[in-house]
Write a protein that holds these residues in place. Sequence first.
Motif, PDB file in Angstrom:
ATOM      1  N   LYS A  81      40.125 -75.267 -16.557  1.00 48.12           N
ATOM      2  CA  LYS A  81      39.938 -75.663 -15.511  1.00 48.12           C
ATOM      3  C   LYS A  81      38.803 -73.875 -15.299  1.00 48.12           C
ATOM      4  O   LYS A  81      39.261 -73.001 -15.207  1.00 48.12           O
ATOM      5  N   GLY A  82      37.955 -74.067 -14.844  1.00 52.43           N
ATOM      6  CA  GLY A  82      36.700 -72.551 -15.160  1.00 52.43           C
ATOM      7  C   GLY A  82      36.759 -72.242 -16.635  1.00 52.43           C
ATOM      8  O   GLY A  82      37.267 -73.085 -17.605  1.00 52.43           O
ATOM      9  N   GLY A  83      37.105 -70.831 -16.694  1.00 51.02           N
ATOM     10  CA  GLY A  83      37.554 -69.993 -18.050  1.00 51.02           C
ATOM     11  C   GLY A  83      39.025 -70.053 -18.326  1.00 51.02           C
ATOM     12  O   GLY A  83      39.343 -69.060 -18.754  1.00 51.02           O
ATOM     13  N   TYR A  84      39.639 -70.797 -17.513  1.00 50.42           N
ATOM     14  CA  TYR A  84      41.544 -71.182 -17.199  1.00 50.42           C
ATOM     15  C   TYR A  84      41.729 -71.899 -17.464  1.00 50.42           C
ATOM     16  O   TYR A  84      41.311 -73.424 -18.189  1.00 50.42           O
ATOM     17  N   LEU A  85      43.291 -71.153 -19.145  1.00 50.44           N
ATOM     18  CA  LEU A  85      43.521 -72.892 -19.514  1.00 50.44           C
ATOM     19  C   LEU A  85      44.648 -72.415 -18.924  1.00 50.44           C
ATOM     20  O   LEU A  85      45.641 -71.847 -18.546  1.00 50.44           O
ATOM     21  N   ASN A  86      45.494 -73.919 -18.046  1.00 55.43           N
ATOM     22  CA  ASN A  86      46.614 -73.962 -17.364  1.00 55.43           C
ATOM     23  C   ASN A  86      47.639 -74.740 -17.817  1.00 55.43           C
ATOM     24  O   ASN A  86      47.325 -76.064 -18.730  1.00 55.43           O
ATOM     25  N   PHE A  87      49.119 -73.764 -18.089  1.00 55.89           N
ATOM     26  CA  PHE A  87      49.544 -75.063 -19.010  1.00 55.89           C
ATOM     27  C   PHE A  87      51.425 -75.226 -17.811  1.00 55.89           C
ATOM     28  O   PHE A  87      51.691 -74.663 -16.070  1.00 55.89           O
ATOM     29  N   PHE A  88      51.107 -76.383 -17.538  1.00 53.56           N
ATOM     30  CA  PHE A  88      52.184 -77.183 -17.017  1.00 53.56           C
ATOM     31  C   PHE A  88      53.166 -77.598 -17.849  1.00 53.56           C
ATOM     32  O   PHE A  88      53.488 -78.129 -18.864  1.00 53.56           O
ATOM     33  N   LEU A  89      54.897 -76.683 -17.309  1.00 57.47           N
ATOM     34  CA  LEU A  89      56.161 -77.061 -18.092  1.00 57.47           C
ATOM     35  C   LEU A  89      56.866 -78.654 -18.078  1.00 57.47           C
ATOM     36  O   LEU A  89      56.449 -79.420 -17.215  1.00 57.47           O
ATOM     37  N   ASP A  90      57.037 -78.257 -18.965  1.00 58.96           N
ATOM     38  CA  ASP A  90      57.852 -80.332 -19.311  1.00 58.96           C
ATOM     39  C   ASP A  90      58.915 -79.241 -18.934  1.00 58.96           C
ATOM     40  O   ASP A  90      60.108 -78.656 -19.454  1.00 58.96           O
ATOM     41  N   ARG A  91      59.079 -79.820 -17.137  1.00 58.71           N
ATOM     42  CA  ARG A  91      60.138 -79.993 -16.220  1.00 58.71           C
ATOM     43  C   ARG A  91      61.688 -79.793 -16.715  1.00 58.71           C
ATOM     44  O   ARG A  91      62.712 -79.156 -16.786  1.00 58.71           O
ATOM     45  N   VAL A  92      61.866 -81.079 -17.873  1.00 52.11           N
ATOM     46  CA  VAL A  92      63.486 -81.187 -17.949  1.00 52.11           C
ATOM     47  C   VAL A  92      63.542 -80.732 -18.706  1.00 52.11           C
ATOM     48  O   VAL A  92      64.748 -79.765 -18.611  1.00 52.11           O
ATOM     49  N   TYR A  93      62.717 -80.328 -20.317  1.00 49.16           N
ATOM     50  CA  TYR A  93      63.295 -79.667 -21.016  1.00 49.16           C
ATOM     51  C   TYR A  93      63.475 -78.358 -20.757  1.00 49.16           C
ATOM     52  O   TYR A  93      64.845 -77.248 -20.942  1.00 49.16           O
ATOM     53  N   PHE A  94      62.502 -77.581 -19.261  1.00 44.66           N
ATOM     54  CA  PHE A  94      62.645 -76.485 -19.290  1.00 44.66           C
ATOM     55  C   PHE A  94      63.928 -75.996 -18.461  1.00 44.66           C
ATOM     56  O   PHE A  94      64.927 -75.070 -18.578  1.00 44.66           O
ATOM     57  N   ALA A  95      64.142 -76.944 -17.786  1.00 43.97           N
ATOM     58  CA  ALA A  95      65.451 -77.162 -17.011  1.00 43.97           C
ATOM     59  C   ALA A  95      66.873 -76.982 -17.880  1.00 43.97           C
ATOM     60  O   ALA A  95      67.436 -75.986 -16.945  1.00 43.97           O
ATOM     61  N   GLN A  96      67.089 -77.730 -18.658  1.00 40.35           N
ATOM     62  CA  GLN A  96      67.980 -77.489 -19.402  1.00 40.35           C
ATOM     63  C   GLN A  96      68.026 -76.073 -20.189  1.00 40.35           C
ATOM     64  O   GLN A  96      68.612 -75.705 -20.618  1.00 40.35           O
ATOM     65  N   LYS A  97      66.653 -75.625 -20.781  1.00 42.13           N
ATOM     66  CA  LYS A  97      67.126 -74.740 -21.378  1.00 42.13           C
ATOM     67  C   LYS A  97      66.794 -73.475 -20.511  1.00 42.13           C
ATOM     68  O   LYS A  97      68.044 -72.526 -21.058  1.00 42.13           O
ATOM     69  N   MET A  98      66.861 -73.629 -19.545  1.00 41.53           N
ATOM     70  CA  MET A  98      67.329 -72.808 -18.944  1.00 41.53           C
ATOM     71  C   MET A  98      69.143 -72.148 -18.347  1.00 41.53           C
ATOM     72  O   MET A  98      69.009 -71.340 -18.083  1.00 41.53           O
ATOM     73  N   ILE A  99      68.591 -73.364 -17.754  1.00 41.48           N
ATOM     74  CA  ILE A  99      70.801 -73.604 -17.607  1.00 41.48           C
ATOM     75  C   ILE A  99      71.487 -72.609 -18.315  1.00 41.48           C
ATOM     76  O   ILE A  99      72.280 -72.166 -18.419  1.00 41.48           O
ATOM     77  N   GLU A 100      70.724 -73.383 -20.135  1.00 42.74           N
ATOM     78  CA  GLU A 100      71.698 -72.872 -21.038  1.00 42.74           C
ATOM     79  C   GLU A 100      71.711 -71.023 -21.401  1.00 42.74           C
ATOM     80  O   GLU A 100      72.583 -71.305 -21.622  1.00 42.74           O
TER      81      GLU A 100
END
Length: 570
Positions: A81-100
């Motif tokens: 988007k414009g001069g930005y590179l936007n990252f979207f998280l894999d929500r399920v993977y993120f949730a699992q790793k965070m909780i662990e």
Amino acid sequence: MDMREKISQALYRALTAAFEQTDFESSALARSLELPPEPEMGDMAFPCFSLSKTLRMAPPQIAQKIAVHVADPLISSVEVKGGYLNFFLDRVYFAQKMIEAVQGSDGAWGQSDEGSGKTICIDYSSINIAKRFHIGHLSTTAIGHSLKRIYDYLGYRTVGINHLGDWGTQFGKMIAAYKHWGSPEMVEQGGVQALSELYVRFHKEAEESPSLEDEGRAWFKRIEEGDKEALAIFNNFKEITLKDADRVYDILDVSFDSYAGESFYNDKMDRVIRELREKNLLVLSQGAWVVDLEEFGMPPCLILKSDGATLYATRDIAAALYRKDTYHFSKCLYVVAYQQDLHFRQVFKVLELMGYEWAKTQMEHVAFGMISYEGEALSTRRGNIVHLDELLDKAQEKALAIIEEKSPHLEDKEKIAKQVGVGSVIFFDLFNSRIKDIDFRWDRALNFDGETGPYVQYTYARCCSVLRKAGEVDTAPDFSALDDKESLALLKLISLFPETIRDAAARNEPSFVTRAITEMAKAYNKFYYEHRILSEDAAASAARLALTDIVRAAIANGLYLIGMQAPPQM
Ligand code: ARG
């Protein structure tokens, strides 16, 4: 599981692959990652503008080129988007790793050993002898105590110093007053209050009989000369003051490693004077010895009066040298009101002129704003003083009344009222950036809704209650149940919490932590209202309970770091 770090690593790999060069610096990349204002714009964004010069390419093109190389299980997609590179998280993977990660952190999320081997001296609270502990000393106590916990948490060795105000001619006057109108029983029973009344009386009577002033001076001289009787009386004053202060420190759960105050440096003044002389820094000005600081835009720093008495600054110079020699600090912090800004700039500058290079980078005045009470400025002279012990007692009473009304059946109401009442005062003090003036107001401090201590504690208790109700969970969690935006928002806040703690230390700003746990509490309540935590779907429930558990843990850590307690029920 630090999302910034993980994304910056993925970004680094993608950049290296896209441009076939490796001189990107991954820590710089991590710092430049931004949190987009709206989640629709990505969970993190990388602005490509600064690379445009070295890569000789327009930012959107750079973003495009990196995009095709991004590959990481944490990232589900990227968008240019414009001069930005936007990252979207894999929500399920993120949730699992965070909780662990949080559940694996032994109840101390964000704790680290990055400060290991380094010592931080923190000069805070630093009360004055024979004066009652009042609300004016709340901020230094709360901020200093929180900083001590934060640095400890990050693995530093900390030395908490209560630099007692226990030196000065006023103590001669107090002894004179005590000899005339006081008695051991009177000060024993009346405590610091009796001491300050003696002092007030001295000034009143001295207007009529000026010879009292001479008596005061004579007594101070006797203290200075180490006269037995004078010292015995003075040490008694000191004991009485500290006993009184200890009640406040107990309530706040604050402690110190050293009580070396101004008088501790009596026998360390000579070295300072000698060194200043040897280094040709002392000049005579109107009968006093001073260090001229004109070329630095400051008034001269007073070192020695004509009668040979040293000053507040002289003692602070001696204290700094002593702390350096004794503790080998890598930072020495002074949590003192901004009114003393000039004093500290002078002291630091004199040390620097003495050749102590460390004074330039390792000494820091951690300044804070003024406190007023219910819209009124406080003034000892006008008798408008709020004693801290009374304030804290009142906070507990008020909290108890609220709890009686809201949850009459709660057990341990007194204990919880103490945690909530005292916590509300600490939270109120540590919510805004420290340099701002604050007006303490009961209706705002003790409000159970809004950005307050009770609100955050209530959310913590809510997490505990959800977990209690659920009991033992033996179903494996289905993390895909955490695919919603409320869960994601919470997970992001928890992921960034360790970074917030580090920033709080770097800027000596406990309010960063206060704000972070407030945001977590808000996000959890949103989650709580939008989702049924305990449902038919046992695996989904298990995931939501796991999320609840890590929110509970992170809020508890944050409360601890700002010096508050976490009541499991409210
Ligand atoms: N006792 C002083 C006051 O109440 C604060 C001392 C701060 N510490 C220091 N090293 N000067 O204003």
